[in-house]
Write an enzyme that holds these catalytic residues in place. Sequence first.
Site, PDB file in Angstrom:
ATOM      1  N   GLY A  91      42.223  43.088  47.991  1.00  0.00           N
ATOM      2  CA  GLY A  91      43.521  43.450  47.331  1.00  0.00           C
ATOM      3  C   GLY A  91      43.986  44.687  47.697  1.00  0.00           C
TER       4      GLY A  91
ATOM      5  N   ARG B 260      41.396  38.394  52.730  1.00  0.00           N
ATOM      6  CA  ARG B 260      40.124  37.958  52.143  1.00  0.00           C
ATOM      7  C   ARG B 260      39.375  36.853  53.222  1.00  0.00           C
ATOM      8  NH1 ARG B 260      42.749  38.776  47.056  1.00  0.00           N
ATOM      9  NH2 ARG B 260      41.863  40.608  46.164  1.00  0.00           N
ATOM     10  N   CYS B 261      38.080  37.105  53.504  1.00  0.00           N
ATOM     11  CA  CYS B 261      37.702  36.232  54.535  1.00  0.00           C
ATOM     12  C   CYS B 261      36.026  35.953  54.287  1.00  0.00           C
ATOM     13  CB  CYS B 261      37.422  37.359  55.847  1.00  0.00           C
ATOM     14  SG  CYS B 261      36.479  36.658  57.326  1.00  0.00           S
TER      15      CYS B 261
ATOM     16  N   ASP C 271      35.014  46.452  45.708  1.00  0.00           N
ATOM     17  CA  ASP C 271      33.649  46.316  45.585  1.00  0.00           C
ATOM     18  C   ASP C 271      33.005  45.128  46.689  1.00  0.00           C
ATOM     19  OD1 ASP C 271      34.637  44.151  43.975  1.00  0.00           O
ATOM     20  OD2 ASP C 271      33.130  44.328  42.663  1.00  0.00           O
TER      21      ASP C 271
ATOM     22  N   THR D 247      41.923  50.204  45.458  1.00  0.00           N
ATOM     23  CA  THR D 247      41.963  49.159  44.294  1.00  0.00           C
ATOM     24  C   THR D 247      42.716  49.787  43.321  1.00  0.00           C
ATOM     25  OG1 THR D 247      40.954  47.765  42.719  1.00  0.00           O
ATOM     26  CG2 THR D 247      39.795  49.483  43.737  1.00  0.00           C
ATOM     27  N   ILE D 248      43.830  49.174  42.674  1.00  0.00           N
ATOM     28  CA  ILE D 248      44.591  49.480  41.639  1.00  0.00           C
ATOM     29  C   ILE D 248      43.619  49.570  40.316  1.00  0.00           C
ATOM     30  CG2 ILE D 248      46.867  49.046  42.722  1.00  0.00           C
ATOM     31  CD1 ILE D 248      46.765  46.595  40.586  1.00  0.00           C
ATOM     32  N   ASP D 249      42.685  48.700  40.290  1.00  0.00           N
ATOM     33  CA  ASP D 249      42.017  48.305  38.932  1.00  0.00           C
ATOM     34  C   ASP D 249      41.185  49.393  38.526  1.00  0.00           C
ATOM     35  OD1 ASP D 249      43.022  45.942  39.747  1.00  0.00           O
ATOM     36  OD2 ASP D 249      41.616  45.067  40.547  1.00  0.00           O
TER      37      ASP D 249
ATOM     38  N   ASP E 219      38.126  49.965  38.930  1.00  0.00           N
ATOM     39  CA  ASP E 219      36.834  49.224  38.413  1.00  0.00           C
ATOM     40  C   ASP E 219      35.534  49.499  39.286  1.00  0.00           C
ATOM     41  OD1 ASP E 219      37.617  47.713  40.811  1.00  0.00           O
ATOM     42  OD2 ASP E 219      37.918  45.770  39.805  1.00  0.00           O
TER      43      ASP E 219
ATOM     44  N   ARG F 149      61.447  49.470  27.342  1.00  0.00           N
ATOM     45  CA  ARG F 149      61.742  50.218  26.046  1.00  0.00           C
ATOM     46  C   ARG F 149      63.178  50.236  25.533  1.00  0.00           C
ATOM     47  NH1 ARG F 149      58.904  51.768  21.600  1.00  0.00           N
ATOM     48  NH2 ARG F 149      57.044  52.472  22.686  1.00  0.00           N
TER      49      ARG F 149
ATOM     50  N   ARG G 268      63.681  44.682  19.666  1.00  0.00           N
ATOM     51  CA  ARG G 268      62.814  43.753  19.953  1.00  0.00           C
ATOM     52  C   ARG G 268      61.194  44.369  20.421  1.00  0.00           C
ATOM     53  NH1 ARG G 268      66.353  40.997  24.641  1.00  0.00           N
ATOM     54  NH2 ARG G 268      67.509  39.609  23.521  1.00  0.00           N
TER      55      ARG G 268
ATOM     56  N   ARG H 242      42.378  43.315  36.697  1.00  0.00           N
ATOM     57  CA  ARG H 242      41.285  42.233  36.729  1.00  0.00           C
ATOM     58  C   ARG H 242      40.301  42.319  35.595  1.00  0.00           C
ATOM     59  NH1 ARG H 242      38.073  41.342  42.511  1.00  0.00           N
ATOM     60  NH2 ARG H 242      37.322  43.398  42.219  1.00  0.00           N
TER      61      ARG H 242
ATOM     62  N   GLU I 240      45.046  42.142  31.904  1.00  0.00           N
ATOM     63  CA  GLU I 240      44.926  41.044  32.635  1.00  0.00           C
ATOM     64  C   GLU I 240      43.755  40.301  32.145  1.00  0.00           C
ATOM     65  OE1 GLU I 240      44.688  41.798  36.802  1.00  0.00           O
ATOM     66  OE2 GLU I 240      44.662  39.638  37.003  1.00  0.00           O
TER      67      GLU I 240
HETATM   68  P1  ADP Z   1      37.931  43.749  46.815  1.00  0.00           P
HETATM   69  O1  ADP Z   1      37.150  44.382  48.107  1.00  0.00           O
HETATM   70  O2  ADP Z   1      39.282  44.161  46.640  1.00  0.00           O
HETATM   71  O3  ADP Z   1      36.860  43.721  45.923  1.00  0.00           O
HETATM   72  P2  ADP Z   1      36.986  41.102  47.872  1.00  0.00           P
HETATM   73  O4  ADP Z   1      36.012  40.857  46.504  1.00  0.00           O
HETATM   74  O5  ADP Z   1      37.982  39.794  47.910  1.00  0.00           O
HETATM   75  O6  ADP Z   1      38.045  42.170  47.532  1.00  0.00           O
HETATM   76  O7  ADP Z   1      36.154  41.215  49.106  1.00  0.00           O
HETATM   77  C1  ADP Z   1      36.911  41.519  50.332  1.00  0.00           C
HETATM   78  C2  ADP Z   1      36.397  40.849  51.441  1.00  0.00           C
HETATM   79  O8  ADP Z   1      34.951  41.629  51.532  1.00  0.00           O
HETATM   80  C3  ADP Z   1      35.790  39.289  51.372  1.00  0.00           C
HETATM   81  O9  ADP Z   1      37.000  38.700  51.703  1.00  0.00           O
HETATM   82  C4  ADP Z   1      34.749  39.189  52.487  1.00  0.00           C
HETATM   83  O10 ADP Z   1      35.153  39.239  53.682  1.00  0.00           O
HETATM   84  C5  ADP Z   1      33.968  40.417  51.995  1.00  0.00           C
HETATM   85  N1  ADP Z   1      32.745  40.350  51.067  1.00  0.00           N
HETATM   86  C6  ADP Z   1      33.010  40.189  49.684  1.00  0.00           C
HETATM   87  N2  ADP Z   1      31.839  39.906  49.476  1.00  0.00           N
HETATM   88  C7  ADP Z   1      30.764  39.931  50.177  1.00  0.00           C
HETATM   89  C8  ADP Z   1      29.376  39.936  50.200  1.00  0.00           C
HETATM   90  N3  ADP Z   1      28.708  39.478  49.438  1.00  0.00           N
HETATM   91  N4  ADP Z   1      28.699  39.857  51.678  1.00  0.00           N
HETATM   92  C9  ADP Z   1      29.732  40.128  52.693  1.00  0.00           C
HETATM   93  N5  ADP Z   1      30.993  40.212  52.831  1.00  0.00           N
HETATM   94  C10 ADP Z   1      31.621  40.114  51.526  1.00  0.00           C
END
Ligand code: ADP
Length: 355
Positions: free
Chosen positions: A15, A76-77, A107, A129-131, A133, A158, A166, A175, A226
């Site tokens: 994100g 995301r991949c 994370d 990340t804005i969260d 977290d 407000r 209201r 998240r 959220e």
């Molecule tokens: P964020 O980094 O914001 O937490 P995601 O959880 O979608 O977002 O993770 C971002 C990308 O990091 C994923 O699309 C993937 O390519 C990679 N990734 C996430 N988890 C793993 C993992 N367990 N092993 C390897 N790559 C990961």
Amino acid sequence: MEKKFKRIGVLTSGGDAPGMNSVIKSVTCAALDMGVEVIGILGGYSGLIHDRTRKLTEHDVADIISKGGTMLYSDRCDEFKTEEGMQKAIATCKKHNIDGIIAIGGDGTFRGATDLSIRGIPCIGVSGTIDNDITATDITVGYDTAMNTVLSLGDALRDTSESHARCCVIEVMGRNAGYIAMETGLALNAIGVALQEMPFDKEALFAKMKKMRDLGQRSFIVVVAEGMGGVFSESLTKEIEAATGIESRFIRPAHIVRGGIPTLADRCFAAKCGYKAVQVLLAGQSDVVICSRHDKIVPVDIKWALIVDRMYKNKLKDGDLDAFTPEQIEEMKALCAERRAYFEEMYEIVNSVGC
Ligand code: ADP
């Protein structure tokens, strides 16, 4: 400084968050200043797998820090989580002589960075990340801007709520973390804040609202994280109206909070993290994430950071702690206690002064 590094890569993944550009700029300029070339990888790990890269100069990044989003794009991949995808990514690194990578994200991104580090490509994580977290760091890049965006939206709500007498129930991103809700709730004088970390007393909220209305108060703000779920926040809006007779509106700013001009705090924190990331990478460290602990920018072992996260979320699995010393485990427990204490203290304040 070791002269091992001739060229490093930088990517943003997961994100997006305001301030990512400031990290990219800082990484690029610091590395070039230290005599190391920089390759921007486009679209996160997906760009690494599919060889989408561009060389970065100081000029390329000179005008990006006032913009939200990320000039390197994000994605995301899932393929990156497979051994085949990982090998393609390593091949791209070899092809471009990329000696190490700075990965900006959350994370999930750090998990990917660990996987690459283990396979011989040293990686350093920087939060984006804005969260807010990521348990290992007190703040994350993007968090401050997101809170300020909610603040502006809440102030506008407000105004109109006051005119029409209201209540506005605002559901904010985060998240599973209630940081944005908690801080903005306090800053907006929310009469109630609902988040996963703390028990929520609906009846107490209704009673307080009725009391304030009897005193003549026209407008009310309730902030919901959220993590409570969309059904919860929408039905809470209806319940407020039914229980108090105060006309209520539900607002979900959603992704608006992920964009916008990064605040001074985010730009500066991002710049410091980017600089530190280059410094520690070139000094030979790997598999660490750059964190803020009590106003100091420090590298933290990614495995430690991921496990303390699980500990905080009560999601530890058998064997998770085996690789750590008793001292490290104590440190994890202390950090989790610190995070929980933050929520307890803040919740008490919000509930005491919000009206
Ligand atoms: P964020 O980094 O914001 O937490 P995601 O959880 O979608 O977002 O993770 C971002 C990308 O990091 C994923 O699309 C993937 O390519 C990679 N990734 C996430 N988890 C793993 C993992 N367990 N092993 C390897 N790559 C990961």
